[in-house]
Design an enzyme around this catalytic site. Structure first.
Site, PDB file in Angstrom:
ATOM      1  N   ASN A   1     -15.849   6.785 -17.268  1.00 34.94           N
ATOM      2  CA  ASN A   1     -15.206   6.373 -18.515  1.00 34.94           C
ATOM      3  C   ASN A   1     -16.094   5.340 -19.221  1.00 34.94           C
ATOM      4  O   ASN A   1     -16.298   4.248 -18.704  1.00 34.94           O
ATOM      5  CB  ASN A   1     -13.829   5.775 -18.169  1.00 34.94           C
ATOM      6  CG  ASN A   1     -13.057   5.316 -19.392  1.00 34.94           C
ATOM      7  OD1 ASN A   1     -13.607   5.150 -20.467  1.00 34.94           O
ATOM      8  ND2 ASN A   1     -11.764   5.091 -19.201  1.00 34.94           N
TER       9      ASN A   1
ATOM     10  N   CYS B   1     -10.742   2.113 -25.828  1.00 34.54           N
ATOM     11  CA  CYS B   1     -11.251   3.480 -25.661  1.00 34.54           C
ATOM     12  C   CYS B   1     -10.936   4.399 -26.838  1.00 34.54           C
ATOM     13  O   CYS B   1     -11.317   5.569 -26.823  1.00 34.54           O
ATOM     14  CB  CYS B   1     -10.727   4.061 -24.355  1.00 34.54           C
ATOM     15  SG  CYS B   1     -11.198   3.063 -22.940  1.00 34.54           S
TER      16      CYS B   1
ATOM     17  N   HIS C   1     -11.485  11.639 -25.235  1.00 32.45           N
ATOM     18  CA  HIS C   1     -11.901  10.476 -24.450  1.00 32.45           C
ATOM     19  C   HIS C   1     -11.938  10.879 -22.978  1.00 32.45           C
ATOM     20  O   HIS C   1     -11.028  11.549 -22.478  1.00 32.45           O
ATOM     21  CB  HIS C   1     -10.911   9.336 -24.672  1.00 32.45           C
ATOM     22  CG  HIS C   1     -11.132   8.177 -23.759  1.00 32.45           C
ATOM     23  ND1 HIS C   1     -12.393   7.666 -23.518  1.00 32.45           N
ATOM     24  CD2 HIS C   1     -10.272   7.441 -23.008  1.00 32.45           C
ATOM     25  CE1 HIS C   1     -12.284   6.662 -22.670  1.00 32.45           C
ATOM     26  NE2 HIS C   1     -11.016   6.506 -22.340  1.00 32.45           N
TER      27      HIS C   1
HETATM   28  N1  COA Z   1     -10.228   4.890  -3.162  1.00 36.43           N
HETATM   29  C1  COA Z   1      -9.308   5.084  -2.213  1.00 36.43           C
HETATM   30  N2  COA Z   1      -8.013   4.767  -2.365  1.00 36.43           N
HETATM   31  C2  COA Z   1      -7.653   4.240  -3.549  1.00 36.43           C
HETATM   32  C3  COA Z   1      -8.549   4.022  -4.584  1.00 36.43           C
HETATM   33  C4  COA Z   1      -9.894   4.367  -4.360  1.00 36.43           C
HETATM   34  N3  COA Z   1     -10.858   4.196  -5.289  1.00 36.43           N
HETATM   35  N4  COA Z   1      -7.912   3.502  -5.646  1.00 36.43           N
HETATM   36  C5  COA Z   1      -6.628   3.399  -5.288  1.00 36.43           C
HETATM   37  N5  COA Z   1      -6.476   3.830  -4.006  1.00 36.43           N
HETATM   38  C6  COA Z   1      -5.250   3.887  -3.222  1.00 36.43           C
HETATM   39  C7  COA Z   1      -4.215   2.872  -3.655  1.00 36.43           C
HETATM   40  O1  COA Z   1      -4.463   1.628  -3.055  1.00 36.43           O
HETATM   41  C8  COA Z   1      -2.956   3.500  -3.165  1.00 36.43           C
HETATM   42  O2  COA Z   1      -2.851   3.251  -1.809  1.00 36.43           O
HETATM   43  P1  COA Z   1      -1.403   2.902  -1.145  1.00 36.43           P
HETATM   44  O3  COA Z   1      -0.559   4.104  -1.400  1.00 36.43           O
HETATM   45  O4  COA Z   1      -1.744   2.687   0.280  1.00 36.43           O
HETATM   46  O5  COA Z   1      -0.946   1.700  -1.882  1.00 36.43           O
HETATM   47  C9  COA Z   1      -3.208   4.997  -3.341  1.00 36.43           C
HETATM   48  O6  COA Z   1      -4.629   5.150  -3.417  1.00 36.43           O
HETATM   49  C10 COA Z   1      -2.576   5.602  -4.558  1.00 36.43           C
HETATM   50  O7  COA Z   1      -2.880   4.762  -5.669  1.00 36.43           O
HETATM   51  P2  COA Z   1      -2.454   5.166  -7.115  1.00 36.43           P
HETATM   52  O8  COA Z   1      -2.861   4.084  -8.066  1.00 36.43           O
HETATM   53  O9  COA Z   1      -0.999   5.565  -7.104  1.00 36.43           O
HETATM   54  O10 COA Z   1      -3.370   6.460  -7.347  1.00 36.43           O
HETATM   55  P3  COA Z   1      -3.272   7.540  -8.482  1.00 36.43           P
HETATM   56  O11 COA Z   1      -3.037   8.854  -7.908  1.00 36.43           O
HETATM   57  O12 COA Z   1      -2.389   7.075  -9.614  1.00 36.43           O
HETATM   58  O13 COA Z   1      -4.765   7.540  -9.056  1.00 36.43           O
HETATM   59  C11 COA Z   1      -6.031   6.616 -10.885  1.00 36.43           C
HETATM   60  C12 COA Z   1      -5.350   6.357  -9.537  1.00 36.43           C
HETATM   61  C13 COA Z   1      -6.587   5.287 -11.393  1.00 36.43           C
HETATM   62  C14 COA Z   1      -7.169   7.601 -10.681  1.00 36.43           C
HETATM   63  C15 COA Z   1      -4.998   7.186 -11.901  1.00 36.43           C
HETATM   64  O14 COA Z   1      -3.818   6.414 -11.864  1.00 36.43           O
HETATM   65  C16 COA Z   1      -5.529   7.205 -13.296  1.00 36.43           C
HETATM   66  O15 COA Z   1      -6.484   7.880 -13.609  1.00 36.43           O
HETATM   67  N6  COA Z   1      -4.875   6.499 -14.229  1.00 36.43           N
HETATM   68  C17 COA Z   1      -5.305   6.451 -15.610  1.00 36.43           C
HETATM   69  C18 COA Z   1      -6.498   5.529 -15.715  1.00 36.43           C
HETATM   70  C19 COA Z   1      -7.108   5.548 -17.068  1.00 36.43           C
HETATM   71  O16 COA Z   1      -7.127   6.541 -17.732  1.00 36.43           O
HETATM   72  N7  COA Z   1      -7.651   4.390 -17.458  1.00 36.43           N
HETATM   73  C20 COA Z   1      -8.386   4.208 -18.644  1.00 36.43           C
HETATM   74  C21 COA Z   1      -7.603   4.374 -19.873  1.00 36.43           C
HETATM   75  S1  COA Z   1      -8.633   4.262 -21.258  1.00 36.43           S
END
Ligand code: COA
Length: 352
Positions: A309, A121, A279
């Site tokens: 993304n 990215c 980004h």
């Molecule tokens: N819908 C519903 N629930 C979801 C889900 C979805 N699409 N994706 C994850 N969950 C759930 C998980 O299973 C977890 O459940 P649990 O507590 O029962 O285990 C809960 O939501 C929390 O998951 P978590 O991963 O801690 O969520 P978060 O608040 O960190 O948000 C992202 C997830 C991916 C949105 C966030 O971590 C993020 O944006 N990270 C950076 C990603 C990024 O930038 N990637 C590209 C880099 S170039």
């Protein structure tokens, strides 16, 4: 004397098909109510028939002014005047020819040398910063050749097309709700030209950190293949995997660090920047960066809501939307920033 690489054209392309959060909710256990507040994503474009080459060529033709819909600084650009095509991509259509070579053929950049970049990215920043360095090196080579009355010793580069194109939908595991909601397909492109009388890119910064914990990872599909002389790699997993919270932490610090370093190198402050094109991984990451730098979030272009993304193409798409919406005027300073798998990160500061 001011001299530098100036962006003289910009374009983007998105596939026709739009996929909503509700539609994803029919494939995996998720909802619009979960996705929007955590990411800012409402819809994304997912290619049905368009290849990475189709999308990249369309973005490039718009950046050249051969097709309508792009942004041109002065006028249309003859594809035959492009000396090099650099394509940051994670999803080329072939191992070879390079994606850049496939796009070259489509757009008629008959004099260009081509190669792809794998920097996830950060493709927007790595691509444009590398183009800037090569243009500067070529200008220095030409100057010393002229002073010595001989021909240049290296390829002459005056115009470089940077075109990032992605079909990330092919890397996504569509049963994994933690990743499949985040990504989309598309392409962004800029044409950069070396000028002896303008500043163009003022400064750039790129960095790499070892991804020892595999927080952002995707094995290549061919590691799952056995040969008559060797077994397939048993642990091969050719789908995108991500440790969301660890990446979030890396992304926020890497983006701020990259922008601040590039600003310092350029000798300007965040307040001097008319518009940031970061980004587009998560709206919350962008809001965090704006807050951390004490800047109004309105000066950070947001396209994630309708694109998701799009990896290396994301910031180029954001920049293109800002340019075509008239948010940047001639003479304004802009800053592009990226971060992603590798782990890579970087930022560049340039005058429009
Ligand atoms: N819908 C519903 N629930 C979801 C889900 C979805 N699409 N994706 C994850 N969950 C759930 C998980 O299973 C977890 O459940 P649990 O507590 O029962 O285990 C809960 O939501 C929390 O998951 P978590 O991963 O801690 O969520 P978060 O608040 O960190 O948000 C992202 C997830 C991916 C949105 C966030 O971590 C993020 O944006 N990270 C950076 C990603 C990024 O930038 N990637 C590209 C880099 S170039």
């Amino acid at each position: 004397m001011a001299l530098g690489s100036v962006i003289i054209g910009s374009g983007m392309a998105l596939p026709a098909q739009v996929v909503t959060n509700d539609e994803l909710g029919q494939i995996v256990d998720t909802t619009d109510e979960w996705i929007v507040p955590r990411t800012g994503i409402h819809t994304r474009h997912i290619a049905e028939h368009e290849t990475a080459t189709d999308l990249g060529a369309a973005a490039a033709l718009r950046a050249l002014g051969v097709q309508e819909g792009g942004w041109l600084r002065e006028g249309a650009i003859d594809p035959a005047t492009i000396d090099m095509v650099i394509c940051p991509t994670l999803t080329p259509e072939a191992h070879f020819p390079s994606e850049a070579a496939l796009i070259r053929e489509r757009i008629g950049a008959v004099n260009a040398v081509c190669f792809d970049m794998s920097c996830a990215c950060s493709g927007c920043v790595y691509g444009t910063s590398t183009a800037d360095m090569l243009l500067a090196a070529s200008a220095a080579d030409r100057a010393s050749a002229e002073a010595a009355g001989r021909t240049p010793r290296r390829n002459v580069l005056r115009r470089i097309l940077v075109v990032a194109t992605e079909r990330l939908s092919r890397l996504v595991d569509w049963t994994d709700r933690s990743t499949c909601i985040l990504f989309g397909d598309g392409a962004g492109a800029v044409v950069m030209e070396w000028r002896e009388d303008e500043e163009g890119m003022l400064a750039s910064y790129m960095e790499n950190t070892d991804d020892t914990d595999h927080v952002l990872w995707c094995d290549s599909a061919f590691c799952a293949r056995a040969t008559p002389f060797s077994p397939a790699r048993e642990d091969c997993d050719p789908y995108m995997r991500m440790a969301g919270q660890a990446v979030f932490k890396f992304a926020t610090s890497a983006m701020v660090r990259s922008i601040e370093t590039a600003l310092e190198r350029a000798g300007v402050t965040a307040a001097d920047i008319a518009l940031f094109a970061p980004h587009q991984a998560n709206e919350r990451i962008i809001r965090y960066a704006a807050k951390k730098m004490g800047q109004p979030v309105e000066r950070f272009q947001m396209s994630i809501g309708h694109t998701g993304n799009v990896s290396g193409a994301s910031a180029l798409i954001a920049l293109n939307e800002a340019l075509t919406e008239g948010k940047l005027q001639r003479g304004d300073l802009a800053c592009m920033a990226g971060f992603g798998g590798g782990l890579t990160a970087g930022a560049c500061v340039f005058r429009i």
